[in-house]
Design an enzyme around this catalytic site. Structure first.
Site, PDB file in Angstrom:
ATOM      1  N   TYR A 156      26.339  -7.701  -1.196  1.00 37.64           N
ATOM      2  CA  TYR A 156      27.298  -7.748  -0.094  1.00 37.64           C
ATOM      3  C   TYR A 156      28.479  -8.671  -0.407  1.00 37.64           C
ATOM      4  CZ  TYR A 156      29.243  -7.981   4.587  1.00 37.64           C
ATOM      5  OH  TYR A 156      30.104  -7.916   5.655  1.00 37.64           O
TER       6      TYR A 156
ATOM      7  N   GLU B 225      36.567  -5.710  -1.888  1.00 38.40           N
ATOM      8  CA  GLU B 225      37.355  -4.961  -0.913  1.00 38.40           C
ATOM      9  C   GLU B 225      38.570  -5.768  -0.453  1.00 38.40           C
ATOM     10  OE1 GLU B 225      34.848  -3.642   2.291  1.00 38.40           O
ATOM     11  OE2 GLU B 225      33.325  -2.872   0.924  1.00 38.40           O
TER      12      GLU B 225
END
Length: 220
Positions: free
Chosen positions: A159, A166
């Site tokens: 994660y 991102e």
């Protein structure tokens, strides 16, 4: 980076077959994208042509694997799975921002290329584990303990890799967005701001899911 949705509820045979097909197809698509990307990295890294990976995997990533996630909002709304609508919508929105919003349109710079590979690694491994887990679960033959361990532990590492990659891609897209329209630039800026609380909500949701599952296993 996507949070893993909860397991499906007890459903009718028709719905069960649909969920089995959806998860199996999604697993196959993500496995294809991930293995293809891994092979390209192995082949191209020694030659210094890693940016070419983008052109080879973006289309299947866009058309097949990522866009199918739209169905997961519908699954949540219809109650086919126990995934909260809000967190599912956040998950899908972040992915669509990247693949359809323009943040993945040819990273170009070295930081962008590495961030793209970071997204591919984090997304691909996570989604293969997630969809494979649910396909086995819906099939009803039991999920191996090692797969369950992967399902509820790998996000601790994947994660942060995915969410940071991102954010880097969105940040590097600001100049491109400004050239298109000032409002588009502001859209990306707002998205970056939302990522801060959004990533915290999704991360803590996954931790809570893990604790719930582990408590259930201890009681059993």
């Amino acid at each position: 980076m996507a949070p893993p949705p909860s397991a499906p509820r007890a459903v009718s045979p028709l719905t069960r077959y649909y969920l089995l097909a959806y998860n199996a197809v999604s697993f196959g698509l993500w496995a294809t994208c991930t293995l293809r990307a891994a092979l390209l990295v192995i082949l191209l890294a020694p030659t210094g042509h890693l940016p070419a990976v983008f052109g080879q995997v973006f289309s299947p990533l866009l058309v097949t694997a990522q866009s199918m996630a739209l169905l997961e909002i519908l699954h949540s709304l219809l109650g086919l799975v126990r995934a909260p609508v809000f967190t599912t919508a956040m998950q899908v929105a972040s992915r669509l921002l990247l693949v359809w919003g323009g943040a993945l349109r040819g990273p170009g710079a070295q930081a962008g290329d590495l961030a793209f590979l970071g997204c591919l690694a984090a997304w691909g491994i996570t989604e293969c584990i997630r969809y494979g887990f649910f396909a086995l679960q819906v099939w009803g033959q039991g999920v191996p303990s090692w797969w369950t361990w992967l399902r509820y532990n790998t996000f601790y590492i994947l994660y942060p890799i995915g969410i940071s990659s991102e954010c880097i891609l969105i940040f590097l897209s600001l100049d491109r967005a400004a050239a298109l329209h000032p409002l588009y630039w502001w859209f990306f800026v707002v998205a970056l701001v939302i990522y801060i609380p959004g990533s915290y909500i999704l991360y803590t949701h996954m931790i809570a899911q893990r604790r719930k599952v582990l408590r259930g296993k201890k009681r059993a």
